[in-house]
Design a protein around this motif. Structure first.
Motif, PDB file in Angstrom:
ATOM      1  N   UNK A   3      -5.154   0.193   0.261  1.00  0.00           N
ATOM      2  CA  UNK A   3      -4.003   0.240  -0.640  1.00  0.00           C
ATOM      3  C   UNK A   3      -2.764   0.774   0.071  1.00  0.00           C
ATOM      4  N   UNK A   4      -2.936   1.721   0.979  1.00  0.00           N
ATOM      5  CA  UNK A   4      -1.788   2.273   1.697  1.00  0.00           C
ATOM      6  C   UNK A   4      -1.181   1.249   2.646  1.00  0.00           C
ATOM      7  N   UNK A   5      -2.031   0.450   3.272  1.00  0.00           N
ATOM      8  CA  UNK A   5      -1.527  -0.619   4.145  1.00  0.00           C
ATOM      9  C   UNK A   5      -0.759  -1.636   3.320  1.00  0.00           C
ATOM     10  N   UNK A   6      -1.300  -1.998   2.160  1.00  0.00           N
ATOM     11  CA  UNK A   6      -0.627  -2.975   1.317  1.00  0.00           C
ATOM     12  C   UNK A   6       0.687  -2.431   0.763  1.00  0.00           C
ATOM     13  N   UNK A   7       0.719  -1.157   0.406  1.00  0.00           N
ATOM     14  CA  UNK A   7       1.963  -0.555  -0.080  1.00  0.00           C
ATOM     15  C   UNK A   7       3.018  -0.562   1.021  1.00  0.00           C
TER      16      UNK A   7
END
Length: 167
Positions: A3-7
């Motif tokens: 999720x952090x990579x996608x954000x």
């Protein structure tokens, strides 16, 4: 961790599209935040099992609300934030798969992908429009003072009938 990579990538992609659309320099980080919020809402809802059309609608709705708030705060047009903010929600991969399937003469799969892309695009448009209409109505009521107690009391006094005079 995913999720952090996608954000981060949604922020970067949205900010880069802001540069492509000639957004003023001071608004580029805010455009990135708008796109990141929309994508995060979409991603969380999709992972929770919500149908992708509904998740796209809610994501676009959030994008439009936040874009409206930033537009008023930074005194810029709303379109500066909303156009770059919806970029992560656009179903480009699905549309590509639709065209690829049609070229490969797999029309049934192409129609399936095409309908998904069409429904998601429509949900994005409806989310933007609904949010803008709701914000316009809210600010219209707030401007006219219909939400304050003073206007209620003033209207109540204006409609009060004068007492009858007896002789």
């Amino acid at each position: 961790m995913d999720i952090f990579i996608q954000i981060g990538l949604s922020f970067l992609g949205t900010a880069c599209f802001g540069v492509i659309f000639n957004v003023p320099i001071k608004a580029i980080p805010w455009c990135g935040i708008v796109g990141t919020l929309g994508w995060t809402i979409f991603h969380v809802l999709s992972q929770a099992g919500v149908y992708e059309v509904h998740a796209s609608f809610v994501g676009a709705f959030v994008v439009a609300i936040v874009a409206y708030i930033y537009a008023r705060r930074l005194r810029m047009p709303m379109i500066v934030f909303s156009v770059s903010g919806i970029i992560p929600l656009v179903p480009g991969g699905i549309a590509y798969n639709a065209m690829r399937s049609v070229v490969e003469v797999d029309y049934l799969t192409g129609m399936e992908y095409g309908m998904r892309a069409f429904l998601i695009s429509g949900a994005i448009a409806m989310g933007l429009v609904f949010a803008e209409v709701i914000m316009q109505l809210m600010f219209r009521f707030m401007r006219k003072g219909r939400t304050s107690i003073q206007s209620f009391v003033k209207e109540k006094k204006a409609t009060k009938m004068p007492p009858k005079v007896t002789r």
